[in-house]
Every structure is written in structure tokens, then in C-alpha cells.
Design a protein around this motif. Structure first.
Motif, PDB file in Angstrom:
ATOM      1  N   VAL A  21       0.787  -1.162   0.005  1.00  0.00           N
ATOM      2  CA  VAL A  21      -0.042   0.061   0.025  1.00  0.00           C
ATOM      3  C   VAL A  21       0.765   1.134  -0.049  1.00  0.00           C
ATOM      4  N   ILE A  22       1.936   1.198   0.957  1.00  0.00           N
ATOM      5  CA  ILE A  22       2.745   2.398   0.784  1.00  0.00           C
ATOM      6  C   ILE A  22       3.304   2.703  -0.445  1.00  0.00           C
ATOM      7  N   ALA A  23       3.988   1.447  -0.884  1.00  0.00           N
ATOM      8  CA  ALA A  23       4.670   1.545  -2.454  1.00  0.00           C
ATOM      9  C   ALA A  23       3.863   1.886  -3.523  1.00  0.00           C
ATOM     10  N   SER A  24       2.552   1.707  -3.364  1.00  0.00           N
ATOM     11  CA  SER A  24       1.609   1.824  -4.606  1.00  0.00           C
ATOM     12  C   SER A  24       1.045   3.658  -4.408  1.00  0.00           C
ATOM     13  N   CYS A  25       1.725   4.083  -3.259  1.00  0.00           N
ATOM     14  CA  CYS A  25       1.010   5.394  -3.093  1.00  0.00           C
ATOM     15  C   CYS A  25       1.845   6.510  -3.825  1.00  0.00           C
ATOM     16  N   ALA A  26       2.908   6.329  -4.499  1.00  0.00           N
ATOM     17  CA  ALA A  26       3.896   7.200  -5.113  1.00  0.00           C
ATOM     18  C   ALA A  26       3.188   7.953  -6.294  1.00  0.00           C
ATOM     19  N   SER A  27       2.945   9.315  -6.260  1.00  0.00           N
ATOM     20  CA  SER A  27       2.227   9.881  -7.195  1.00  0.00           C
ATOM     21  C   SER A  27       3.158   9.947  -8.733  1.00  0.00           C
ATOM     22  N   ILE A  28       2.353  10.023  -9.741  1.00  0.00           N
ATOM     23  CA  ILE A  28       2.933  10.085 -11.174  1.00  0.00           C
ATOM     24  C   ILE A  28       3.598  11.365 -11.285  1.00  0.00           C
ATOM     25  N   LYS A  29       4.874  11.471 -11.604  1.00  0.00           N
ATOM     26  CA  LYS A  29       5.544  12.413 -12.160  1.00  0.00           C
ATOM     27  C   LYS A  29       6.135  12.513 -13.562  1.00  0.00           C
ATOM     28  N   ASN A  30       6.227  13.694 -14.184  1.00  0.00           N
ATOM     29  CA  ASN A  30       6.657  13.775 -15.438  1.00  0.00           C
ATOM     30  C   ASN A  30       8.234  13.991 -15.302  1.00  0.00           C
ATOM     31  N   HIS A  31       8.935  13.278 -16.308  1.00  0.00           N
ATOM     32  CA  HIS A  31      10.360  13.528 -16.331  1.00  0.00           C
ATOM     33  C   HIS A  31      10.817  14.274 -17.687  1.00  0.00           C
ATOM     34  N   ARG A  32      12.211  14.534 -17.616  1.00  0.00           N
ATOM     35  CA  ARG A  32      12.576  15.368 -18.789  1.00  0.00           C
ATOM     36  C   ARG A  32      14.029  14.993 -18.668  1.00  0.00           C
ATOM     37  N   ASN A  33      14.627  14.518 -20.138  1.00  0.00           N
ATOM     38  CA  ASN A  33      15.881  14.348 -20.237  1.00  0.00           C
ATOM     39  C   ASN A  33      16.524  15.053 -21.258  1.00  0.00           C
ATOM     40  N   ILE A  34      17.521  15.675 -21.415  1.00  0.00           N
ATOM     41  CA  ILE A  34      18.313  16.459 -22.402  1.00  0.00           C
ATOM     42  C   ILE A  34      19.455  15.438 -22.903  1.00  0.00           C
ATOM     43  N   GLU A  35      19.501  15.264 -24.169  1.00  0.00           N
ATOM     44  CA  GLU A  35      20.314  14.124 -24.645  1.00  0.00           C
ATOM     45  C   GLU A  35      21.744  14.691 -24.808  1.00  0.00           C
ATOM     46  N   GLN A  36      21.876  16.148 -24.865  1.00  0.00           N
ATOM     47  CA  GLN A  36      23.230  16.981 -24.856  1.00  0.00           C
ATOM     48  C   GLN A  36      23.623  17.306 -23.509  1.00  0.00           C
ATOM     49  N   GLU A  37      25.078  17.612 -23.269  1.00  0.00           N
ATOM     50  CA  GLU A  37      25.594  17.874 -22.053  1.00  0.00           C
ATOM     51  C   GLU A  37      25.069  19.464 -21.816  1.00  0.00           C
ATOM     52  N   ILE A  58      25.345  22.565 -39.719  1.00  0.00           N
ATOM     53  CA  ILE A  58      24.065  22.549 -40.516  1.00  0.00           C
ATOM     54  C   ILE A  58      23.586  21.057 -40.426  1.00  0.00           C
ATOM     55  N   GLY A  59      22.052  21.247 -40.136  1.00  0.00           N
ATOM     56  CA  GLY A  59      21.331  20.089 -39.923  1.00  0.00           C
ATOM     57  C   GLY A  59      21.219  19.477 -38.718  1.00  0.00           C
ATOM     58  N   GLY A  60      22.436  19.842 -37.935  1.00  0.00           N
ATOM     59  CA  GLY A  60      22.688  19.260 -36.503  1.00  0.00           C
ATOM     60  C   GLY A  60      21.618  19.641 -35.571  1.00  0.00           C
ATOM     61  N   THR A  61      21.366  18.876 -34.433  1.00  0.00           N
ATOM     62  CA  THR A  61      20.870  19.180 -33.350  1.00  0.00           C
ATOM     63  C   THR A  61      21.170  19.840 -32.151  1.00  0.00           C
ATOM     64  N   ILE A  62      20.865  20.967 -31.868  1.00  0.00           N
ATOM     65  CA  ILE A  62      21.116  21.984 -30.890  1.00  0.00           C
ATOM     66  C   ILE A  62      20.781  21.178 -29.419  1.00  0.00           C
ATOM     67  N   PHE A  63      19.734  20.932 -29.440  1.00  0.00           N
ATOM     68  CA  PHE A  63      19.250  19.880 -28.296  1.00  0.00           C
ATOM     69  C   PHE A  63      18.197  19.332 -28.398  1.00  0.00           C
ATOM     70  N   ARG A  64      18.026  18.229 -27.825  1.00  0.00           N
ATOM     71  CA  ARG A  64      16.724  17.370 -27.765  1.00  0.00           C
ATOM     72  C   ARG A  64      16.205  16.770 -26.314  1.00  0.00           C
ATOM     73  N   ALA A 106      10.912  17.596 -27.598  1.00  0.00           N
ATOM     74  CA  ALA A 106      11.155  18.869 -28.216  1.00  0.00           C
ATOM     75  C   ALA A 106      12.592  18.951 -28.671  1.00  0.00           C
ATOM     76  N   GLU A 107      12.798  19.517 -29.820  1.00  0.00           N
ATOM     77  CA  GLU A 107      14.147  19.517 -30.419  1.00  0.00           C
ATOM     78  C   GLU A 107      14.212  20.721 -31.292  1.00  0.00           C
ATOM     79  N   VAL A 108      15.519  21.490 -30.954  1.00  0.00           N
ATOM     80  CA  VAL A 108      15.916  22.555 -31.970  1.00  0.00           C
ATOM     81  C   VAL A 108      17.043  22.135 -32.984  1.00  0.00           C
ATOM     82  N   LYS A 109      16.942  22.349 -34.052  1.00  0.00           N
ATOM     83  CA  LYS A 109      17.966  21.940 -35.141  1.00  0.00           C
ATOM     84  C   LYS A 109      18.461  23.235 -35.739  1.00  0.00           C
ATOM     85  N   PHE A 110      19.744  23.466 -35.978  1.00  0.00           N
ATOM     86  CA  PHE A 110      20.617  24.255 -36.767  1.00  0.00           C
ATOM     87  C   PHE A 110      20.321  24.121 -38.357  1.00  0.00           C
ATOM     88  N   LYS A 111      19.854  25.062 -38.878  1.00  0.00           N
ATOM     89  CA  LYS A 111      19.587  24.873 -40.429  1.00  0.00           C
ATOM     90  C   LYS A 111      20.325  25.789 -41.213  1.00  0.00           C
TER      91      LYS A 111
END
Length: 160
Positions: A12-28, A37-43, A69-74
Motif C-alpha cells: 500500500v505504501i509503495a503504491s502511493c507514489a504519485s505520477i511524475k513527469n520526467h525530462r532528459n536532455i540528450e546533450q550535455e 548545418i542540420g545538426g541538433t542543438i538540443f533534444r 522537443a528538439e531544436v535544429k540548426f538549419k
């Protein structure tokens, strides 16, 4: 009997954790980066916790893909403005732990024809002579320099 009670309390205690949203940026983040040109600035990959039968977070840490969400350099135009492409895809799902971890196997296939599920895209110009910082999807891009074929920048996650 005591062990069963302790097990039930733990569940019961373990099943009580609320749902959270997570974000992970692929770049440092907080480092000087560059792309051509054509490369990804961030994803930015978006996920959320897999809900269990009670509507709380999955005990095993299962995640649901919520898009990206992604930004590309054109390139750079004749005025020296950066040409940037922003892609933002949001996904929804009704999947639960009951669907994912069920013993029976059901195969469903959906075929979508048309643009109804294509990600939203926008192309725009950004003049780094006037502004150095751009915020997209909670990520701050600080442009350092630009050449006709590449850009140097730093990114920071503002939501961390």
C-alpha cells in the motif's frame, strides 16, 4: 499472519507514489557545444511514470513516452541570422501496468495515414547580434558564435 500484514502495508505504501513527469536532455548541459548545418542543438525527451491499477506510479519504475522537443540548426541567412527549426511532439497514452505486465498476449496494430500524428514544427530566424539567449521548452540556449556552417552555444535546463 504478521508477515502478510507487513507485506500488505508495504504494498500500500509503495503504491502511493504519485505520477511524475520526467525530462532528459540528450546533450550535455552547462558546457560549450557546437553543431553544424542540420545538426541538433538540443533534444529534450519527455516521459512520465507508468500508472498502476490504483492510478499511482509503477513499483518497477516503468515509464511512458510523452514525446520530445528538439531544436535544429538549419544554417545562417545573408543577414547573419540563424535559421532554426523547432520540433515539438506531445504524445498521450492510456497504458497502465495492467496493460504492460499482463500475462496474455494481445496484438493490436494501428495504421495512421496523413499528418494527424506528425510533430508540430516551426522554422524561424534568430539574430544573435541582437540577442544571445533563446528559451524553448524550458531549455535556455546561449549562443556564443555562429559561422555560415556551424554554431557554438551552451544549454541550461531551467526546470531542474
Amino acid at each position: 499472519m504478521k508477515k502478510v500484514f507487513i507485506l500488505l502495508v508495504c504494498l500500500v505504501i509503495a503504491s502511493c507514489a504519485s505520477i511524475k513527469n520526467h525530462r532528459n536532455i540528450e546533450q550535455e548541459t552547462n558546457e560549450i557545444l557546437s553543431t553544424s548545418i542540420g545538426g541538433t542543438i538540443f533534444r529534450l525527451n519527455k516521459t512520465s511514470d507508468l500508472p498502476n491499477a490504483f492510478g499511482n506510479a509503477d513499483l518497477y519504475g516503468g515509464k511512458i513516452d510523452r514525446g520530445y522537443a528538439e531544436v535544429k540548426f538549419k544554417g545562417v541567412n545573408s543577414k547573419g541570422e540563424l535559421i532554426l527549426l523547432v520540433i515539438d511532439e506531445s504524445k498521450s497514452s492510456s497504458e497502465t501496468t495492467m496493460d504492460r505486465y499482463a500475462q496474455s498476449v494481445n496484438i493490436n496494430q494501428n495504421v495512421n495515414i496523413g499528418d494527424s500524428n506528425s510533430p508540430e514544427t516551426s522554422t524561424f530566424l534568430f539574430d544573435i547580434a541582437k540577442e544571445k539567449e533563446l528559451i524553448i521548452a524550458g531549455v535556455k540556449i546561449t549562443f556564443i558564435s555562429a559561422k555560415s556552417y556551424s554554431v557554438t552555444y551552451k544549454i541550461n535546463d531551467l526546470k531542474r
